[in-house]
Design an enzyme around this catalytic site. Structure first.
Site, PDB file in Angstrom:
ATOM      1  N   SER A   1       0.845  -1.199   0.000  1.00  0.00           N
ATOM      2  CA  SER A   1       0.000   0.000   0.000  1.00  0.00           C
ATOM      3  C   SER A   1       0.882   1.252   0.000  1.00  0.00           C
ATOM      4  CB  SER A   1      -0.963  -0.030   1.189  1.00  0.00           C
ATOM      5  OG  SER A   1      -2.003   0.896   1.041  1.00  0.00           O
ATOM      6  N   LEU A   2       0.797   2.098   1.018  1.00  0.00           N
ATOM      7  CA  LEU A   2       1.686   3.262   1.070  1.00  0.00           C
ATOM      8  C   LEU A   2       3.146   2.817   0.997  1.00  0.00           C
ATOM      9  CD1 LEU A   2       2.247   6.288   1.494  1.00  0.00           C
ATOM     10  CD2 LEU A   2       2.100   5.881   3.965  1.00  0.00           C
TER      11      LEU A   2
END
Length: 256
Positions: A93-94
């Site tokens: 994700s991030l």
């Protein structure tokens, strides 16, 4: 034995005989704890080194970052002394975007770059993926926004005491999301492997496949059962798949 001197790097199971280091970058609000057991299922030739961003885990009191460029520059300076053996980046994700931008930054400063990049649970960076600035909302509205985005485990969202601890880091991470602007650069000269969840509403197969334009080398994609947090719910299957690739890389290192 690898003993990191930087607060950014953790190493739950130091392995002086490892021929390869795997640096793991967590999702928004996540910590190095997310990867605590990975070394138990990965090859013994790999040393797992989860990254601990400020504002969480043992760094809960450290000031957080809210802008990607500042985070990347500080992270790179902290990692440089520990890139003394072949290494790989993996981010979810991030963490996928952080590991990607960190790789490009290392290339820019003529430093060592990873042998391979594993990106998970996030669309390709060149895809327009606008996240509203929910980090500026009240606590209640912010938590509601997190729930709608499916980017935070529901178990955490429903735990009020835990959320009070996580809110500063989550706000900082979503500020990074909102502030992030992709800037075109030449593709990377290293393989990219993408992992995705079959039921992840935030990263479709098409959005994940678009990562292929970011490399001049090999590109692979593997989908797993589960939503955005398949890295937990399908962890055993994911690590089996990851192990196969890591074994091939370490075998090639031994013949080099």
């Amino acid at each position: 034995m690898f003993a990191p001197t930087s607060p950014w790097i953790t190493c739950p199971s130091p392995n002086s005989l490892a021929s390869l280091r795997l640096f793991c970058f967590p999702y928004a609000g996540g910590s190095a704890f997310s990867f605590r057991n990975w070394s138990e299922q990965l090859p013994h030739t790999v040393e797992v080194c989860p990254i601990e961003l400020p504002g969480r885990g043992m760094r809960i009191k450290d000031p957080t970052f809210t802008q990607m460029p500042l985070l990347i520059e500080e992270l790179a300076q902290s990692l440089l002394p520990h890139l003394d053996k072949p290494f790989i980046f993996l981010g979810h994700s991030l963490g996928a975007i952080i590991s990607f931008e960190l790789t490009r930054f290392l290339r820019k400063i003529d430093a060592c770059t990873p042998m391979q990049l594993f990106v998970s649970g996030h669309c390709a960076p060149q895809i327009s993926y606008s996240i509203p600035p929910i980090h500026t909302l009240s606590d209640t509205e912010f938590i509601d926004g997190l729930s709608r985005l499916h980017g935070t485990p529901e178990a955490a969202l429903s735990n009020k005491e835990l959320m009070q601890l996580l809110l500063p880091a989550l706000r900082a991470d979503f500020a990074i999301f909102s502030d992030y602007t992709y800037r075109p650069e030449p593709p990377l000269n290293l393989p990219i492997t993408v992992f995705g969840g079959l039921q992840d509403p935030s990263a479709s197969r098409e959005m994940l496949e678009s990562w292929h334009v970011q490399t001049n080398a090999a590109f692979n994609m593997q989908m797993f059962p589960g939503d955005h947090f398949f890295i937990h719910t399908a962890q055993s299957l994911l690590l089996d798949t990851l192990s196969q690739t890591l074994n091939k890389i370490t075998d090639n290192l031994s013949y080099a």
